[in-house]
Scaffold this active site. Structure first.
Site, PDB file in Angstrom:
ATOM      1  N   LYS A 135      23.931   9.337  30.451  1.00  0.00           N
ATOM      2  CA  LYS A 135      24.847   9.775  31.344  1.00  0.00           C
ATOM      3  C   LYS A 135      25.763  10.922  31.027  1.00  0.00           C
ATOM      4  O   LYS A 135      26.115  11.791  31.700  1.00  0.00           O
ATOM      5  CB  LYS A 135      25.969   8.550  31.115  1.00  0.00           C
ATOM      6  CG  LYS A 135      25.599   6.930  31.568  1.00  0.00           C
ATOM      7  CD  LYS A 135      26.671   6.108  31.465  1.00  0.00           C
ATOM      8  CE  LYS A 135      26.994   5.530  30.284  1.00  0.00           C
ATOM      9  NZ  LYS A 135      26.123   4.804  29.172  1.00  0.00           N
TER      10      LYS A 135
ATOM     11  N   ARG B 100      33.790  -0.415  32.430  1.00  0.00           N
ATOM     12  CA  ARG B 100      32.634  -1.294  31.614  1.00  0.00           C
ATOM     13  C   ARG B 100      32.873  -2.740  31.704  1.00  0.00           C
ATOM     14  O   ARG B 100      32.351  -3.461  31.014  1.00  0.00           O
ATOM     15  CB  ARG B 100      32.743  -0.721  30.081  1.00  0.00           C
ATOM     16  CG  ARG B 100      31.681   0.408  29.767  1.00  0.00           C
ATOM     17  CD  ARG B 100      32.071   0.611  28.385  1.00  0.00           C
ATOM     18  NE  ARG B 100      31.099   1.095  27.638  1.00  0.00           N
ATOM     19  CZ  ARG B 100      30.650   2.341  27.190  1.00  0.00           C
ATOM     20  NH1 ARG B 100      31.278   3.210  27.801  1.00  0.00           N
ATOM     21  NH2 ARG B 100      29.560   2.580  26.600  1.00  0.00           N
TER      22      ARG B 100
ATOM     23  N   ARG C 279      19.196  10.323  18.593  1.00  0.00           N
ATOM     24  CA  ARG C 279      20.589  11.278  18.697  1.00  0.00           C
ATOM     25  C   ARG C 279      21.414  10.881  17.172  1.00  0.00           C
ATOM     26  O   ARG C 279      22.171  11.992  16.831  1.00  0.00           O
ATOM     27  CB  ARG C 279      21.099  10.475  19.689  1.00  0.00           C
ATOM     28  CG  ARG C 279      22.865  11.285  20.037  1.00  0.00           C
ATOM     29  CD  ARG C 279      23.294  11.037  21.469  1.00  0.00           C
ATOM     30  NE  ARG C 279      24.043   9.421  21.475  1.00  0.00           N
ATOM     31  CZ  ARG C 279      24.634   8.874  22.355  1.00  0.00           C
ATOM     32  NH1 ARG C 279      24.373   9.494  23.711  1.00  0.00           N
ATOM     33  NH2 ARG C 279      25.339   7.850  22.398  1.00  0.00           N
TER      34      ARG C 279
ATOM     35  N   ARG D 241      27.535  10.687  15.101  1.00  0.00           N
ATOM     36  CA  ARG D 241      28.147   9.656  15.401  1.00  0.00           C
ATOM     37  C   ARG D 241      27.977   8.181  14.541  1.00  0.00           C
ATOM     38  O   ARG D 241      26.622   7.879  14.647  1.00  0.00           O
ATOM     39  CB  ARG D 241      27.793   9.296  16.917  1.00  0.00           C
ATOM     40  CG  ARG D 241      28.821  10.175  17.995  1.00  0.00           C
ATOM     41  CD  ARG D 241      28.188   9.617  19.536  1.00  0.00           C
ATOM     42  NE  ARG D 241      28.513   8.384  19.732  1.00  0.00           N
ATOM     43  CZ  ARG D 241      28.478   7.905  20.825  1.00  0.00           C
ATOM     44  NH1 ARG D 241      28.112   8.658  22.036  1.00  0.00           N
ATOM     45  NH2 ARG D 241      28.562   6.634  21.244  1.00  0.00           N
TER      46      ARG D 241
ATOM     47  N   ARG E 144      25.601  -2.683  20.908  1.00  0.00           N
ATOM     48  CA  ARG E 144      26.012  -2.050  22.140  1.00  0.00           C
ATOM     49  C   ARG E 144      25.289  -2.448  23.292  1.00  0.00           C
ATOM     50  O   ARG E 144      25.898  -2.408  24.506  1.00  0.00           O
ATOM     51  CB  ARG E 144      26.172  -0.546  21.854  1.00  0.00           C
ATOM     52  CG  ARG E 144      27.147   0.088  20.943  1.00  0.00           C
ATOM     53  CD  ARG E 144      27.244   1.293  20.083  1.00  0.00           C
ATOM     54  NE  ARG E 144      26.997   2.403  21.122  1.00  0.00           N
ATOM     55  CZ  ARG E 144      26.134   3.569  20.781  1.00  0.00           C
ATOM     56  NH1 ARG E 144      25.816   3.669  19.611  1.00  0.00           N
ATOM     57  NH2 ARG E 144      26.135   4.567  21.764  1.00  0.00           N
TER      58      ARG E 144
HETATM   59  P1  ADP Z   1      27.430   4.970  24.717  1.00  0.00           P
HETATM   60  O1  ADP Z   1      27.422   5.091  26.281  1.00  0.00           O
HETATM   61  O2  ADP Z   1      26.247   5.781  24.164  1.00  0.00           O
HETATM   62  O3  ADP Z   1      27.588   3.610  24.253  1.00  0.00           O
HETATM   63  P2  ADP Z   1      30.055   6.242  24.951  1.00  0.00           P
HETATM   64  O4  ADP Z   1      30.411   7.343  24.055  1.00  0.00           O
HETATM   65  O5  ADP Z   1      30.188   6.035  26.440  1.00  0.00           O
HETATM   66  O6  ADP Z   1      28.792   5.873  24.306  1.00  0.00           O
HETATM   67  O7  ADP Z   1      31.087   4.935  23.884  1.00  0.00           O
HETATM   68  C1  ADP Z   1      31.224   4.912  22.835  1.00  0.00           C
HETATM   69  C2  ADP Z   1      31.882   3.563  22.329  1.00  0.00           C
HETATM   70  O8  ADP Z   1      33.380   3.913  22.774  1.00  0.00           O
HETATM   71  C3  ADP Z   1      31.437   2.235  22.990  1.00  0.00           C
HETATM   72  O9  ADP Z   1      30.599   1.889  22.279  1.00  0.00           O
HETATM   73  C4  ADP Z   1      33.034   1.499  22.879  1.00  0.00           C
HETATM   74  O10 ADP Z   1      33.350   0.988  21.896  1.00  0.00           O
HETATM   75  C5  ADP Z   1      33.946   2.523  23.527  1.00  0.00           C
HETATM   76  N1  ADP Z   1      34.133   2.932  24.908  1.00  0.00           N
HETATM   77  C6  ADP Z   1      33.830   3.792  25.729  1.00  0.00           C
HETATM   78  N2  ADP Z   1      34.136   3.466  27.046  1.00  0.00           N
HETATM   79  C7  ADP Z   1      34.821   2.244  27.010  1.00  0.00           C
HETATM   80  C8  ADP Z   1      35.349   1.466  27.956  1.00  0.00           C
HETATM   81  N3  ADP Z   1      35.402   2.023  29.339  1.00  0.00           N
HETATM   82  N4  ADP Z   1      35.845   0.372  27.458  1.00  0.00           N
HETATM   83  C9  ADP Z   1      35.814  -0.124  26.447  1.00  0.00           C
HETATM   84  N5  ADP Z   1      35.362   0.579  25.552  1.00  0.00           N
HETATM   85  C10 ADP Z   1      34.914   1.987  25.638  1.00  0.00           C
END
Ligand code: ADP
Length: 190
Positions: free
Chosen positions: A14, A89, A128, A134, A146
């Site tokens: 994404k 989400r 990654r 990270r 996740r």
């Molecule tokens: P990925 O898509 O690789 O999981 P992101 O960078 O989008 O990585 O998100 C990393 C973390 O941030 C998630 O695992 C979650 O803990 C938190 N997070 C991100 N967006 C949200 C959201 N919309 N609601 C709740 N937690 C979120």
């Protein structure tokens, strides 16, 4: 104005594709993951709250996430619209986004999902993790958590947007350019 929700499990690509869409269509890219990471780095109160959840691969509570998202939208009122990456989400987040955009006299025009199978995801994220710094990418157990949270809490949003005839999906396996072209074709029609 065109507002897109970019959707798909962790590791689907994404962030990479959002950058392409941002340039090609002059959209604001809002990534909740990036916003959290920048808050954590700057040790803000919000960052401190979010860190414990993120490190475990769990979702940050809705009220924290929704508040942060609204602020980001308010601060970025330029360009042709928004790409929401990593948000919504949960169903509560999707409803909050609809209500919020309504107050700005706009809406989500489409959700586009990047379709990638689970084993490819885990491998991509582990790869990654070698360079991203990270913590949530470095450990296979956290990665699998996740992906599992995605299927339990997030994947249902497909139905939410499908009911509104706003759901699209593209094959998320291929070169970055190929996938960018698949996405562009859809965005042009929104
Ligand atoms: P990925 O898509 O690789 O999981 P992101 O960078 O989008 O990585 O998100 C990393 C973390 O941030 C998630 O695992 C979650 O803990 C938190 N997070 C991100 N967006 C949200 C959201 N919309 N609601 C709740 N937690 C979120």
């Amino acid at each position: 104005m065109t507002n897109i929700v970019l959707f798909g499990p962790p590791g689907a690509g994404k962030g990479t594709q959002a950058e392409r869409l941002k340039t090609n269509f002059k959209l604001n890219h809002i990534s909740t993951g990036d916003l959290f990471r920048s808050n954590i780095k700057n040790q803000t109160e919000l960052g401190n709250k979010a860190k414990a959840y993120i490190d475990k691969g769990e979702l940050v509570p809705d009220e924290v996430t929704i508040g942060m998202l609204k602020e980001a939208v308010k601060e970025n009122q330029h360009g042709n619209g928004f790409i929401f990456d990593g948000f919504p989400r949960t169903v509560a987040q999707a409803k909050a986004l609809d209500e919020f955009l309504l107050t700005l006299k706009t809406e989500v025009h489409g959700m586009i999902a990047l379709d990638v199978n689970d084993e490819v995801l885990v491998q991509r994220l582990l790869e990654r993790g070698k360079t991203s710094g990270r913590a949530d990418d470095a450990n296979e157990e956290i990665i699998r958590n996740r992906v599992s949270v995605y299927y339990k809490e997030t994947s249902i949003l497909k139905d939410y947007y499908q009911e509104k005839n706003k759901y699209y999906s593209v094959d998320g396996v291929g070169s970055i350019d190929e996938i960018a072209n698949r996405l562009a074709e859809i965005v042009e029609k929104l």
